[in-house]
Scaffold this motif. Structure first.
Motif, PDB file in Angstrom:
ATOM      1  N   THR A   7       0.820  -1.208   0.000  1.00 28.32           N
ATOM      2  CA  THR A   7       0.000   0.000   0.000  1.00 28.32           C
ATOM      3  C   THR A   7       0.854   1.258   0.000  1.00 28.32           C
ATOM      4  O   THR A   7       0.527   2.244  -0.656  1.00 28.32           O
ATOM      5  CB  THR A   7      -0.911  -0.006   1.246  1.00 28.32           C
ATOM      6  N   PHE A  10       1.777   1.872  -3.428  1.00 34.01           N
ATOM      7  CA  PHE A  10       0.564   2.245  -4.177  1.00 34.01           C
ATOM      8  C   PHE A  10       0.257   3.730  -3.948  1.00 34.01           C
ATOM      9  O   PHE A  10      -0.116   4.455  -4.865  1.00 34.01           O
ATOM     10  CB  PHE A  10      -0.590   1.376  -3.667  1.00 34.01           C
ATOM     11  N   LYS A  11       0.470   4.182  -2.708  1.00 31.12           N
ATOM     12  CA  LYS A  11       0.183   5.571  -2.358  1.00 31.12           C
ATOM     13  C   LYS A  11       1.115   6.545  -3.052  1.00 31.12           C
ATOM     14  O   LYS A  11       0.800   7.707  -3.222  1.00 31.12           O
ATOM     15  CB  LYS A  11       0.311   5.766  -0.841  1.00 31.12           C
ATOM     16  N   MET A  12       2.321   6.049  -3.429  1.00 32.13           N
ATOM     17  CA  MET A  12       3.288   6.951  -4.074  1.00 32.13           C
ATOM     18  C   MET A  12       2.968   7.156  -5.543  1.00 32.13           C
ATOM     19  O   MET A  12       3.625   7.942  -6.221  1.00 32.13           O
ATOM     20  CB  MET A  12       4.697   6.374  -3.939  1.00 32.13           C
ATOM     21  N   ARG A  13       1.965   6.424  -6.045  1.00 33.98           N
ATOM     22  CA  ARG A  13       1.559   6.558  -7.429  1.00 33.98           C
ATOM     23  C   ARG A  13       1.255   8.009  -7.782  1.00 33.98           C
ATOM     24  O   ARG A  13       0.695   8.739  -6.987  1.00 33.98           O
ATOM     25  CB  ARG A  13       0.259   5.791  -7.659  1.00 33.98           C
ATOM     26  N   ARG A  14       1.555   8.324  -9.002  1.00 31.75           N
ATOM     27  CA  ARG A  14       1.245   9.647  -9.539  1.00 31.75           C
ATOM     28  C   ARG A  14       1.699  10.769  -8.625  1.00 31.75           C
ATOM     29  O   ARG A  14       1.093  11.821  -8.543  1.00 31.75           O
ATOM     30  CB  ARG A  14      -0.262   9.765  -9.810  1.00 31.75           C
ATOM     31  N   SER A  15       2.760  10.515  -7.872  1.00 29.95           N
ATOM     32  CA  SER A  15       3.257  11.559  -7.011  1.00 29.95           C
ATOM     33  C   SER A  15       4.574  12.041  -7.602  1.00 29.95           C
ATOM     34  O   SER A  15       5.134  11.415  -8.486  1.00 29.95           O
ATOM     35  CB  SER A  15       3.499  11.019  -5.613  1.00 29.95           C
ATOM     36  N   MET A  77       1.457  12.533   3.431  1.00 28.12           N
ATOM     37  CA  MET A  77       0.201  11.932   2.961  1.00 28.12           C
ATOM     38  C   MET A  77      -0.689  11.552   4.134  1.00 28.12           C
ATOM     39  O   MET A  77      -1.907  11.600   4.040  1.00 28.12           O
ATOM     40  CB  MET A  77       0.496  10.679   2.140  1.00 28.12           C
ATOM     41  N   GLU A  78      -0.067  11.147   5.237  1.00 30.77           N
ATOM     42  CA  GLU A  78      -0.863  10.722   6.392  1.00 30.77           C
ATOM     43  C   GLU A  78      -1.304  11.918   7.238  1.00 30.77           C
ATOM     44  O   GLU A  78      -2.379  11.900   7.833  1.00 30.77           O
ATOM     45  CB  GLU A  78      -0.075   9.745   7.273  1.00 30.77           C
TER      46      GLU A  78
ATOM     47  N   TYR B  90      -6.583   9.923   0.245  1.00 27.55           N
ATOM     48  CA  TYR B  90      -5.368  10.418  -0.399  1.00 27.55           C
ATOM     49  C   TYR B  90      -5.810  11.209  -1.613  1.00 27.55           C
ATOM     50  O   TYR B  90      -6.297  10.637  -2.581  1.00 27.55           O
ATOM     51  CB  TYR B  90      -4.449   9.256  -0.761  1.00 27.55           C
ATOM     52  N   HIS B  92      -4.357  12.798  -4.002  1.00 21.37           N
ATOM     53  CA  HIS B  92      -3.730  12.692  -5.312  1.00 21.37           C
ATOM     54  C   HIS B  92      -4.094  11.384  -6.025  1.00 21.37           C
ATOM     55  O   HIS B  92      -3.701  11.169  -7.158  1.00 21.37           O
ATOM     56  CB  HIS B  92      -2.198  12.807  -5.200  1.00 21.37           C
ATOM     57  N   LEU B  93      -4.847  10.542  -5.336  1.00 13.86           N
ATOM     58  CA  LEU B  93      -5.273   9.281  -5.946  1.00 13.86           C
ATOM     59  C   LEU B  93      -6.749   9.356  -6.314  1.00 13.86           C
ATOM     60  O   LEU B  93      -7.494  10.192  -5.800  1.00 13.86           O
ATOM     61  CB  LEU B  93      -5.050   8.117  -4.974  1.00 13.86           C
ATOM     62  N   ILE B 101      -6.949   0.661  -1.678  1.00 13.10           N
ATOM     63  CA  ILE B 101      -6.063   0.683  -0.512  1.00 13.10           C
ATOM     64  C   ILE B 101      -6.792   0.142   0.706  1.00 13.10           C
ATOM     65  O   ILE B 101      -6.306  -0.768   1.395  1.00 13.10           O
ATOM     66  CB  ILE B 101      -5.550   2.124  -0.251  1.00 13.10           C
ATOM     67  N   LEU B 105      -6.120  -3.280   2.856  1.00 18.47           N
ATOM     68  CA  LEU B 105      -5.715  -3.193   4.258  1.00 18.47           C
ATOM     69  C   LEU B 105      -6.727  -3.844   5.193  1.00 18.47           C
ATOM     70  O   LEU B 105      -6.369  -4.356   6.240  1.00 18.47           O
ATOM     71  CB  LEU B 105      -5.499  -1.737   4.667  1.00 18.47           C
TER      72      LEU B 105
END
Lengths: 246, 301
Positions: A7, A10-15, A77-78, B90, B92-93, B101, B105
């Protein structure tokens, strides 16, 4: 646990996180190559000489700072958009959350290191067209300094978890680089002072002023010390989450 | 019917300030529990303690029959969904990436994603980045994420915050369907006391950290007698006539509190004897908001 790590990527996508990962090592190699080119008269050991120049700025500042940027990005992000509440309400142990962050940042650190080595290779092979073979030591230094860098990942992850700002932890990292340099250069308190800060460890692990191999014992000390810092900052982060709930 | 949440003497202090101090809170399986109170009353802090996001200073929390602590929280949270202090996402997603996600999880089946986005009505917006969502869409995404594994217990903190009236109504309908259609027990908070009136069964009203009422909504409403409205030809004169009874003057009549049937006819006669015409006598049930003001002597804002 594996899901948590997946995950994270996955969160770093398009960043924009890949920009510093590629750009900063590239700049380090550019700086180093420039220096090498201007001082070819003195620097005659080809690959080794180029390495001393490349790893100079990279080992002192750029590597640690790129890791700090990655850690800040990962935690921002968090901090943003109320994700902290959801993370703490996930059915995972706090240690799993912290360790998966650490693993993901460490893998980013590996990518940074990998990009550096690729640019280093490209410049040496195609720009300067060194006659000698690509030195195996560089690979070893690369691996060892990556292992050492994990302690910086743990440290920066802790700082970025505690501080919501993106840039403050990066600024702190910059200061820590100077302190690390002090620990590395100041031998007044004994040769071993360098093992007592993650940043000086990183400098030590990337030999920039002596292009020679270390003794096995030195590698051992570096890795043990790095591991110690990693465990310390990981535990500190986990304790800090528990305390934060109070 | 079993008990989903059972709280005994829960207390939270920050320094010298007591934020929450409640004797009991009980949410039964299959109900919609309305947790009501003004802003800053301690609703979010209480809900955070129920989810182990905040450690209580004192007290005992049982969720689904187990005591909530650092050892049990992972197991309990597996069967819980929550939305605390606004939706988490998030930005940006895309909506779909955010759903993937949480699905991964929470270890929920992949097909649940389609199911929950249809329930919240976001199926046409899943490929859009969440930063381009309206607040209402973010709230609905937040609810979709909270129910991804169809939890036994759903804790929603102010899910209608920032929604327009139509969005609020949709959200209420959505919440209403959870116990019946999916067997989800819901605890929902709101600072607008009347808002959840139509969908909740039991309520807890909290003010300044204290629970001022807990129990059946209908029972709470019955605990206070309705007010009586007299529409007359001369409201001012009626108002002066019944001055001693603490009347409230309205545009075309007056309002009196706590009247027995006998008193109503007595006052009606008195008004007519003064030569004032009565057009209408109405019974008005009080809203939760009014009952709250009555019991605390203060407004909610």
């Amino acid at each position: 646990m594996l899901e948590l790590i997946k995950t994270e990527f996955f969160k770093m996508r398009r960043s924009g996180i890949w920009i510093p990962i590629v750009f900063i090592p590239m700049v380090s190699v550019l700086f180093g190559s420039g220096n090498y080119y201007l001082n070819r008269e003195i620097l005659q050991s080809q690959w080794y000489s180029l390495w001393t120049q490349v790893s100079l700025f990279y080992g002192l500042f750029f590597y640690a700072i790129t890791i700090a940027i990655a850690a800040s990005y990962s935690w921002r992000m968090e901090h943003k958009d109320n994700n902290w509440n959801r993370i703490l309400a996930l059915p995972y142990d706090y240690s799993q959350i912290i360790i998966s962050k650490l693993i993901s940042i460490s893998i980013v650190s590996l990518c940074i290191q990998f990009t550096l080595l690729i640019f280093y290779y490209l410049v040496g092979e195609f720009v300067f067209q060194f006659q000698l073979d690509f030195p195996r030591e560089v690979i070893i230094w690369g691996v060892v300094s990556w292992i050492v860098s994990i302690s910086i990942c743990a440290l920066q992850s802790f700082i970025s978890m505690k501080i919501k700002s993106f840039s403050v932890p990066v600024g702190i990292s910059f200061c820590l680089c100077f302190i690390g340099l002090g620990f590395y250069a100041f031998k007044g308190l004994g040769e071993n002072l360098t093992y007592f800060s993650p940043n000086s460890l990183l400098i030590t692990s990337m030999p920039s002023n002596k292009a020679e191999t270390f003794e096995v014992l030195e590698y051992f000390k570096m890795i043990i010390s790095g591991l110690g810092f990693t465990i310390f900052f990981t535990c500190l982060s986990i304790m800090s989450i528990k305390k934060q709930k109070v | 019917m079993s008990i989903m949440i059972q709280v005994k003497r829960l207390k939270k202090e920050y320094g010298k300030e007591t934020v929450v101090d409640i004797n009991s809170l009980q949410v039964k399986e299959g109900e919609i529990y309305g947790f009501l109170g003004p802003n800053g009353a301690g609703k979010s802090t209480t809900m955070k303690m129920l989810l182990s996001l905040v450690t209580p200073t004192e007290g005992e929390i049982q969720v689904m029959g187990r005591e909530m602590n650092d050892k049990t929280r992972v197991q309990i949270l597996q069967q819980t969904g929550s939305l605390i202090e606004g939706p988490s996402y998030y930005s940006h997603l895309t909506g779909m990436e955010n759903m993937k996600i949480i699905q991964a999880l929470k270890d929920a089946p992949r097909k649940n994603i389609d199911k929950v986005i249809r329930i919240v009505g976001l199926e046409n917006h899943m490929n859009k980045k969440v930063k381009n969502y309206s607040l209402g869409m973010k709230q609905r995404l937040g609810v979709a994420m909270a129910i991804i594994n169809f939890p036994k217990l759903l804790i929603l903190d102010e899910p209608t915050n920032g929604l327009d009236p139509a969005g609020m109504e949709e959200m209420r309908e959505l919440i209403k369907s959870f116990p019946k259609e999916y067997g989800i027990t819901v605890m929902v908070s709101s600072h607008i006391l009347d808002e959840m009136e139509k969908i909740v069964t039991n309520i807890g009203i909290i003010n300044k950290g204290h629970m001022i009422f807990e129990g059946n909504l209908a029972q709470f409403k019955r605990s206070s007698s309705p007010s009586i409205y007299f529409k007359t030809s001369n409201p001012q004169k009626t108002f002066i006539l019944l001055q001693g009874k603490n009347p409230k003057l309205e545009e075309s009549g007056i309002l009196l509190e706590d009247l027995s049937d006998g008193k109503v006819s007595h006052y009606a006669k008195k008004i007519i004897d003064e030569g004032i015409e009565i057009f209408r006598i109405e019974e008005r049930t009080k809203s939760l908001e009014e009952l709250f003001i009555q019991s605390t002597g203060k407004g909610t804002l």
